[in-house]
Design an enzyme around this catalytic site. Structure first.
Site, PDB file in Angstrom:
ATOM      1  N   HIS A 158       0.756  -1.113  -0.015  1.00  0.00           N
ATOM      2  CA  HIS A 158       0.092   0.006   0.037  1.00  0.00           C
ATOM      3  C   HIS A 158       0.803   1.337  -0.041  1.00  0.00           C
ATOM      4  CE1 HIS A 158      -3.758   2.215   0.690  1.00  0.00           C
ATOM      5  NE2 HIS A 158      -3.145   3.037   1.446  1.00  0.00           N
ATOM      6  N   CYS A 159       0.825   2.086  -1.053  1.00  0.00           N
ATOM      7  CA  CYS A 159       1.577   3.044  -1.158  1.00  0.00           C
ATOM      8  C   CYS A 159       0.881   4.297  -0.692  1.00  0.00           C
ATOM      9  CB  CYS A 159       2.105   3.392  -2.658  1.00  0.00           C
ATOM     10  SG  CYS A 159       3.173   4.795  -2.990  1.00  0.00           S
ATOM     11  N   PRO A 160       1.411   5.164   0.062  1.00  0.00           N
ATOM     12  CA  PRO A 160       0.507   6.323   0.761  1.00  0.00           C
ATOM     13  C   PRO A 160       0.738   7.431  -0.296  1.00  0.00           C
ATOM     14  CG  PRO A 160       2.479   6.182   1.797  1.00  0.00           C
ATOM     15  CD  PRO A 160       2.286   5.034   1.183  1.00  0.00           C
ATOM     16  N   ASN A 163      -2.137   6.777  -2.473  1.00  0.00           N
ATOM     17  CA  ASN A 163      -3.215   6.535  -1.566  1.00  0.00           C
ATOM     18  C   ASN A 163      -4.101   5.383  -2.253  1.00  0.00           C
ATOM     19  OD1 ASN A 163      -5.262   6.948   0.360  1.00  0.00           O
ATOM     20  ND2 ASN A 163      -6.544   8.289  -0.931  1.00  0.00           N
TER      21      ASN A 163
END
Length: 439
Positions: A158-160, A163
């Site tokens: 999961h890449c912030p 998002n």
């Protein structure tokens, strides 16, 4: 964006968290917008003295910026998808699963439900992977994302900054986003290097009203170099993952297969096949952020499947035939076959021909039966007459000799139950009782 699961309850706290998740994306967007102003307005329009050079600079800049923003937007807006209903366990089966009295019972229930699903991954105890939050059988390479609150197909991480979960549907976009972001930063740094050097040649007291523009160019170069350094390692790492067909999660924890156990290279099909699994078979779409990946996201070919299809070595082909009564690998060599079939030295001549020959010019265990050559026929008849009259002297004479297939052999002649005994004419040694003399 995460999966829009209708079962998730919307609360004010959840809404605030959803807004908070967009802050990294807004930050990246603001940096890109500022870099556009600094490069186009301050560097090219206000500071450039060569119109032709400015046109080419702006042309390539907008080309890289378009590919960069296109990939970034597709990475953000592509949904992680939704697991079909056939992977979802009914509520009554879930109740039975949670009421099971032993792990073996739970394992049996899950295996029975997933018998028609294309799953090869297992847990540490050999059970089918089950998500307790989503109440589904996890497809191969799928994992539950706590941020997206759903199971994600081929979840990488999961890449912030986007998002979103990097997954089966947007992994190609994510790799292109990293690549074009690196090209964008390197291009900006390279084309602004001249003005960056000129900035340090000008004294502080000589700065005029356009000094703020030069500071924009200075920080543009610094920020471009800073992002390029960080993107080099990240982009290189994901290119490596593409070539070995591995996700970030699988690089830290190897997938466990039903046959073979844990194996980080379980999906490695070769570099070109791995690349085409992500970017597709048509080279025209390799570098465009359009979906062209292979498969459906639920099942994937494995390296063991490929090895079964490919040509195997002769030893492997032999092993694939199964167990046999006599194996070429376990059997005795041919030079030991004579030891495996020893000659019988007992008196068994009642059932054999009176003339037996052991030849060295044929197979080691083969017994030849031949008739004596004509020059010895008279001598043989004479010995038989002498033996019939009770004479034993003839029995000690030299054995008969003949030619079989061009090799000289000695003939062991027996009369009745008594073998003839004599001396070896070549060595002068007594003859063995079974008549096995070297040639």
């Amino acid at each position: 964006m995460g999966n829009d699961d209708h079962r998730r309850r919307k609360t004010p706290c959840g809404f605030c968290m959803a807004v908070f998740k967009w802050i990294p994306v807004l930050f990246i967007t603001a940096v890109i917008a500022w870099s556009y102003y600094a490069y186009v307005v301050e560097l090219c329009i206000r500071n450039s003295q060569n119109g032709i050079a400015m046109i080419f600079m702006l042309l390539f800049y907008h080309l890289f910026l378009t590919l960069f923003m296109w990939s970034y937007w597709r990475t953000i807006m592509t949904s992680v998808g939704r697991i079909p209903d056939q992977w979802r366990i009914p509520d009554e089966e879930v109740s039975r699963l949670f009421r099971a009295d032993s792990p073996e019972t739970q394992k049996r229930i899950l295996n029975n439900f997933a018998r028609d699903l294309p799953v090869t991954n297992r847990t540490m105890n050999g059970s089918v992977r089950f998500c307790e939050k989503c109440k589904i059988i996890k497809p191969d390479r799928a994992h539950h994302c706590s941020v997206c609150s759903c199971c994600v197909l081929k979840m990488d991480h999961h890449c912030p900054w986007v998002n979103n979960c990097v997954n089966f549907y947007n992994y190609k976009y994510f790799v292109l986003f990293l690549g074009y972001a690196l090209v964008y930063c390197l291009y900006v740094a390279f084309t602004s290097l001249h003005d960056f050097v000129e900035f340090w040649k000008v004294g502080a007291g000589q700065l005029n009203a356009s000094g703020m523009g030069r500071f924009h160019i200075l920080f543009l170069f610094f920020i471009a170099i800073m992002f390029a350094i960080s993107l080099v390692s990240l982009f290189g790492y994901h290119i490596y993952l593409v070539l070995v067909n591995r996700t970030t999660l699988e690089s830290f924890r190897a997938p466990i297969f039903r046959v073979g156990g844990p194996d980080k290279n379980g999906y490695n099909l070769g570099r070109y096949a791995n690349f085409c699994e992500v970017f597709g078979d048509d080279w025209q779409y390799w570098f465009l952020p359009v979906f062209s990946s292979r498969g459906d996201g639920y099942s994937y070919p494995t390296s063991s499947d490929q090895s079964r299809v490919s040509t195997t070595s002769p030893v492997q082909r032999y092993d694939a035939m199964g167990d046999t009564a006599t194996s070429r690998l376990d059997g005795n060599p041919t030079d030991k076959l004579i030891g495996a079939s020893p000659l019988d030295t007992t008196n068994h001549h009642h059932n054999q021909s009176p003339h037996q020959v052991r030849s060295t010019s044929v197979q080691p265990t083969q017994l030849l039966q031949v008739q004596p050559s004509s020059p010895y026929q008279d001598e043989l008849n004479g010995r038989q007459e002498q033996l019939a009259n009770g004479s034993t002297a003839a029995a000690r004479s030299s054995p008969a000799e003949c030619v079989v297939n061009g090799a000289a052999v000695y003939i062991d002649m027996t009369i009745g139950d008594h073998p003839l005994k004599g001396a070896d004419p070549a060595k002068g040694s007594p003859r063995p009782a079974n008549g096995d003399l070297p040639v």
